[in-house]
Design an enzyme around this catalytic site. Structure first.
Site, PDB file in Angstrom:
ATOM      1  N   GLU A  59      64.258  63.100  96.264  1.00  0.00           N
ATOM      2  CA  GLU A  59      63.059  62.557  96.806  1.00  0.00           C
ATOM      3  C   GLU A  59      62.110  62.041  95.835  1.00  0.00           C
ATOM      4  OE1 GLU A  59      64.589  65.086  97.835  1.00  0.00           O
ATOM      5  OE2 GLU A  59      64.838  65.325 100.040  1.00  0.00           O
TER       6      GLU A  59
ATOM      7  N   LYS B 251      58.504  67.981 113.556  1.00  0.00           N
ATOM      8  CA  LYS B 251      59.730  67.257 114.356  1.00  0.00           C
ATOM      9  C   LYS B 251      59.321  66.954 115.830  1.00  0.00           C
ATOM     10  CE  LYS B 251      64.757  67.712 114.868  1.00  0.00           C
ATOM     11  NZ  LYS B 251      65.847  68.403 114.203  1.00  0.00           N
TER      12      LYS B 251
ATOM     13  N   PHE C 143      62.500  77.744 108.624  1.00  0.00           N
ATOM     14  CA  PHE C 143      63.438  76.981 107.601  1.00  0.00           C
ATOM     15  C   PHE C 143      63.027  75.591 107.110  1.00  0.00           C
ATOM     16  CE2 PHE C 143      67.175  74.234 106.989  1.00  0.00           C
ATOM     17  CZ  PHE C 143      67.616  74.751 105.948  1.00  0.00           C
ATOM     18  N   GLN C 144      62.906  75.592 105.887  1.00  0.00           N
ATOM     19  CA  GLN C 144      62.579  74.336 105.366  1.00  0.00           C
ATOM     20  C   GLN C 144      61.115  74.074 105.582  1.00  0.00           C
ATOM     21  OE1 GLN C 144      65.519  70.960 105.826  1.00  0.00           O
ATOM     22  NE2 GLN C 144      66.371  71.769 103.853  1.00  0.00           N
TER      23      GLN C 144
ATOM     24  N   MET D 203      58.258  61.198  71.014  1.00  0.00           N
ATOM     25  CA  MET D 203      56.649  61.369  70.706  1.00  0.00           C
ATOM     26  C   MET D 203      56.601  62.961  70.443  1.00  0.00           C
ATOM     27  SD  MET D 203      54.329  59.607  70.522  1.00  0.00           S
ATOM     28  CE  MET D 203      53.896  58.350  71.614  1.00  0.00           C
TER      29      MET D 203
END
Lengths: 572, 164
Positions: free
Chosen positions: A58, A170, A120-121, A485
Site C-alpha cells: 500500500e 464496508k 478484524f482489520q 548521507m
C-alpha cells in the site's frame, strides 16, 4: 417521488464510489484490495472508465499516486483496505502532507456496527491519519458518500493542496441510495484566498524596485500553483538573480543565466551567498524550511523580505517577513508584474551590475566541481550524463540521500513538474513508486529514477508492478554500498565511526531485476557509463535497472553544516 | 502572555480532537479548553486559554484557522471582554460551626450551595479564574473533597461578536 421510483434508481455505495470518481475525471486509481473494500473492487471491475493499478504494497500505492499528481495537473487517487492497508498507506500520506501533494486516499473500514469493537482489520484510520492529512472524513451513511467525495477532491486540490483521507465502512459500500454528484461544493469553514491584497502588492512593488542586492527565492508552491511562466516573466523583467528550493526546481529554467542553482544545505555557494548578502528577498511559494535557512539567527541578516504564499500559516512561521502577501502564486505574480508596469520605476541598473559582478565572483568558485579523472565512477558524472543524454527532457524521480542531492544539483530542470522527490518528509523508498505514477501520467515520456542501493530496497517489490504494467522506467542505482548521507555525516561529525551505515550483503541487482522480468546492467567503469545509459534509453519498451558501482568515498558538496549560516559553507 | 481565543467550528465528530491534536502536535500550551454546541446545533463554540509569545499566538490562530472544521475565531485578548468560569466544590462540614462558616464564605463569594447532606456541601461558584482561586483559598480550613472547574468561557463586550 414514489418509493418504487426511488428504489429503481438507487445504486450501491460501491457504485456511487465509481460514479463519483468518473465524475471527477479520475483516470487511474493505485490500490490494493482487501476485505473491507471488496464491494468497491467488485464495482470497479464492472466498469471501464476508471482503471486500477495493482501495486505490491500500500505504501507503493500512495507514492505512485503522489508521483502521478506531482507530474501532472491532477490529484492522485489511492485505494486501500482497512487496518494494515490503511497503516501501510500512512508514510505516503505523511509524505504528501509535507510536500503539499493533492491526493485523495480512500481507505476501507469495518462495518459501522463493528467500529470501536476491535474488529478484524480495524484501526481508527481517521484518528491515525489526522495529524498528517489536510482533512479526513469517515462516511457513516451512504447518502453522504457522493458529497463527501466531492468535498475530498475540492479540499485536496484547492488552496495549499494536500492529502485527504476518506474512510468508508464496508456496509456503506453495500447500502443503496440515489446517486447525484454535486456540481460544485461550498464549505462555510473553508475559503482559500486566491488574490493578493492590493495594498500589499503595491508595497511589495516599491520594495522590490528599491533593491540594490535583490534575490528571488522560490519553492514548490510555484510548481503546485502553476506559476512557472509568470515567475519567468517576472524574473526576466527585473533581471534579478533567482534560486529554487529542492521542491522548486524546474519552477524557473535552470539553464537560464539568472538562475543561481538550488539553495540550502547542499545548494550552490553563489545561491547561498547571494541570499546572505541580499538587501531585498522575494520569497515565492517557499516556506523557509530549516534545510534552506541554515541557522535561523544568521539567516538573511540584511534583507527586507516579501513573502508570497497561499497558506497564511507559512508566513512569519520561521522568519519574520516585512511584506506578506497571502494568495495563489500565479495570480499574485501577475498582479506583481502589473504593479511593476503601473509603477513605471526601473530597478537600479548600476547597483544591479555591481551585484551581478559580486555574484559572478562567487560563481567562479565552481562549487559543484568534482574529480573528472577518477578511475571510479563518480555519482555526479552519472547524473550529468543522464541529463545530457535525455537533453534535460526526462521526468526524474529520486529517493532520499546523497543521490537525491546529486540529482538536484546535476540534472538541470528547465520545466516544472519534471523533478519528483520527497523534500519535506525525506522518505526513502519513494523513487520507484513515484516513477510508476509519473509513467502512468506520461506513458510516452522518459522517466528516470535516480536512487541508491539502500533506498531502492525500501519499495523494491514494486518492480513486480512495473512488470505487470510494462512500465519502461530507467532506474539509475548509484550504488556506493553505503547509506551515503549517513556515512557522510558520520565522517564529518562522528570521527568516521560508521555505525550501521554499510549495506552489507547486498543483492545482485542485475539478477534481481531479471528475476522481476526486467533488464539489469551493472556498470563498474567510468568509460561505460555513457554507453549503458544509451543502451537503457534505447530499450524503449523495457524497464532497465542500471547498477552503477560508484566511488564510496564521494561526499555531497558544498554543504552548510548544522548550526551554520548560509555564508558558512564547506566547499570541496 | 495569556490569550483567550474563541473558536466557532463545525459541530462534527472529531472536530475537538483536531484542535486538541493541533496543540499537542505543535507543542502549544493549553491552559483550558471548553466546548459545547451553540444555539445553532450545527456549530460548536470553543474557548481556549493559551499562552505564548506574540509570534506563537499568531501561529496558533493561523493554524486553528487552517483546520477545515474551524469557521471563525477571535482572539478576545485584543478586545474588552468578559471571562467566566464555574466551579463546583464539595466540602466536608460535619460541625454546625463549619456549616455556618462555609455558608458565609459562599455568600461572600456569591456562591450557591446546591447540595446538602449531613456532613457535606456542594458549592456552585462563578466568576473569573482569580475569584475562583480566592474562594478555594478561603476554603482552606475545610477539608475540600472535590473541585470541578469548567474552564474559562469568554465573550467580547459591546459590538464585537463572533458569529457567522
Amino acid at each position: 417521488m414514489s418509493e418504487t421510483a426511488s428504489s429503481s434508481t438507487a445504486i450501491t455505495g460501491a457504485e456511487i464510489f465509481c460514479r463519483s470518481l468518473q465524475a471527477e475525471g479520475v483516470e487511474v486509481v493505485f490500490g490494493y484490495p482487501g476485505g473491507a473494500v471488496l464491494h468497491i473492487y467488485d464495482a470497479l471491475y464492472r466498469q471501464d472508465k476508471v482503471s486500477h493499478v495493482l501495486v505490491r504494497h500500500e505504501q507503493g500505492a500512495v507514492h505512485a499516486a503522489e508521483g502521478y499528481a506531482k507530474s501532472c495537473d491532477k490529484p492522485g487517487v489511492a485505494l486501500v483496505t482497512s487496518g494494515p492497508g490503511a497503516t501501510n498507506a500512512i508514510t505516503g500520506i505523511a509524505d504528501a502532507y509535507m510536500d503539499s501533494v493533492p491526493l485523495v486516499v480512500f481507505t476501507g473500514q469495518v462495518p459501522t456496527s463493528l467500529i470501536g469493537n476491535d474488529a478484524f482489520q480495524e484501526v481508527d484510520t481517521v484518528g491515525i491519519t489526522r495529524p498528517c492529512v489536510k482533512h479526513n472524513f469517515l462516511v457513516k451513511d451512504v447518502k453522504e458518500l457522493a458529497t463527501t467525495i466531492k468535498k475530498a477532491f475540492y479540499v485536496a486540490t484547492t488552496g495549499r493542496p494536500g492529502p485527504v483521507v476518506v474512510d468508508i465502512p464496508k456496509d456503506v459500500t453495500a447500502d443503496s441510495c440515489e446517486f447525484e454528484y454535486p456540481e460544485s461544493i461550498r464549505m462555510r469553514s473553508y475559503n482559500p484566498t486566491s488574490k493578493g491584497h492590493t495594498g500589499q502588492i503595491r508595497k511589495a512593488v516599491e520594495l522590490i524596485l528599491s533593491a540594490k542586492q535583490p534575490m528571488i527565492y522560490t519553492g514548490g508552491g510555484v510548481i503546485l500553483g502553476k506559476g512557472s511562466e509568470a515567475l519567468t516573466e517576472f524574473t526576466r523583467k527585473l533581471g534579478y538573480p533567482i534560486t529554487n528550493t529542492l521542491m522548486g526546481l524546474g519552477g524557473y529554467p535552470a539553464s537560464d543565466k539568472q538562475f543561481l542553482g538550488m539553495l540550502g544545505m547542499h545548494g550552490t555557494y553563489e545561491a547561498n551567498m547571494a541570499m546572505h548578502h541580499a538587501d531585498v528577498l522575494i520569497a515565492i511559494g517557499a516556506r523557509f524550511d530549516d534545510r534552506v535557512t541554515g541557522n535561523i539567527e544568521k539567516f538573511c541578516p540584511h534583507a527586507k523580505i516579501v513573502h508570497v504564499d497561499v497558506d497564511p500559516s507559512s508566513i512569519s512561521k520561521n522568519v519574520k517577513v516585512d511584506v506578506p502577501i497571502v494568495g495563489e502564486v500565479e495570480p499574485v505574480l501577475r498582479e506583481l508584474i502589473k504593479g511593476l508596469n503601473e509603477n513605471g520605476g526601473k530597478p537600479d541598473a548600476e547597483a544591479l551590475a555591481t551585484w551581478w559582478k559580486q555574484i559572478e565572483e562567487w560563481q567562479a568558485q565552481d562549487c559543484l566541481k568534482y574529480d573528472q579523472s577518477s578511475e571510479l565512477i563518480k555519482p555526479q558524472y552519472v547524473v550529468q550524463k543522464f541529463w545530457e543524454l535525455t537533453q534535460g527532457e526526462a521526468f526524474v524521480t529520486s529517493d532520499v540521500g546523497q543521490h537525491q542531492m546529486w540529482a538536484a544539483q546535476f540534472y538541470r530542470f528547465d520545466k516544472p513538474n519534471r523533478w519528483i522527490n520527497s523534500g519535506g518528509l525525506g522518505t526513502m523508498g519513494v523513487g520507484l513508486p513515484f516513477a510508476m505514477g509519473v509513467q502512468f501520467a506520461h506513458p510516452d515520456a522518459t522517466v528516470g529514477c535516480i536512487t541508491g542501493e539502500a533506498s531502492i530496497q525500501m519499495c523494491i517489490q514494486e518492480l513486480s508492478t512495473c512488470f505487470q504494467y510494462q512500465l519502461p522506467l530507467k532506474i539509475l542505482n548509484l550504488n556506493n554500498r553505503y547509506l551515503g548521507m549517513v556515512r557522510q555525516w558520520q565522517e564529518f561529525f562522528y570521527q568516521g565511526r560508521y555505525a550501521m551505515s554499510y549495506m552489507d550483503a547486498l543483492p545482485d541487482f542485475v539478477k534481481l531485476a531479471e528475476a522481476y522480468g526486467h533488464v539489469g546492467i551493472q556498470v563498474t567503469q567510468p568509460g561505460d557509463v555513457e554507453g549503458a545509459i544509451k543502451e537503457a534509453l534505447a530499450q524503449k519498451e523495457r524497464l532497465v535497472f542500471l547498477d552503477f558501482i560508484t566511488d564510496q568515498s564521494e561526499n555531497v558538496y558544498p554543504m552548510i553544516p548544522a548550526g551554520a549560516g548560509q555564508n558558512e559553507m564547506i566547499l570541496v | 502572555m495569556r490569550h483567550i481565543i474563541s473558536v466557532l467550528l463545525e459541530n462534527e465528530a472529531g472536530a475537538l480532537s483536531r484542535v486538541a491534536g493541533l496543540f499537542s502536535a505543535r507543542g502549544y500550551n493549553i491552559e483550558s479548553l471548553t466546548v459545547a454546541p451553540t444555539d445553532d446545533p450545527s456549530l460548536s463554540r470553543m474557548t481556549i486559554v493559551t499562552s505564548g509569545s506574540d509570534e506563537i499566538v499568531e501561529q496558533i490562530t493561523k493554524q486553528l484557522n487552517k483546520l477545515i472544521d474551524v469557521i471563525k475565531l477571535l482572539d478576545m485578548t485584543a478586545y474588552p471582554h468578559i471571562e467566566r468560569e464555574m466551579a463546583l466544590v464539595k466540602v466536608r462540614v460535619p460541625e454546625a460551626a463549619d456549616r455556618e462558616e462555609a455558608k458565609r464564605l459562599a455568600d461572600i463569594f456569591r456562591g450557591r450551595i446546591i447540595d446538602v447532606t449531613h456532613d457535606t456541601y456542594v458549592v456552585e461558584i462563578t466568576g473569573e479564574g482569580s475569584k475562583l482561586d480566592a474562594f478555594l483559598e478561603a476554603l482552606q480550613p475545610f477539608p475540600v473533597l472535590e473541585v470541578v472547574r469548567s474552564g474559562v468561557m469568554g465573550i467580547a463586550r459591546g459590538d464585537v461578536s463572533l458569529q457567522i
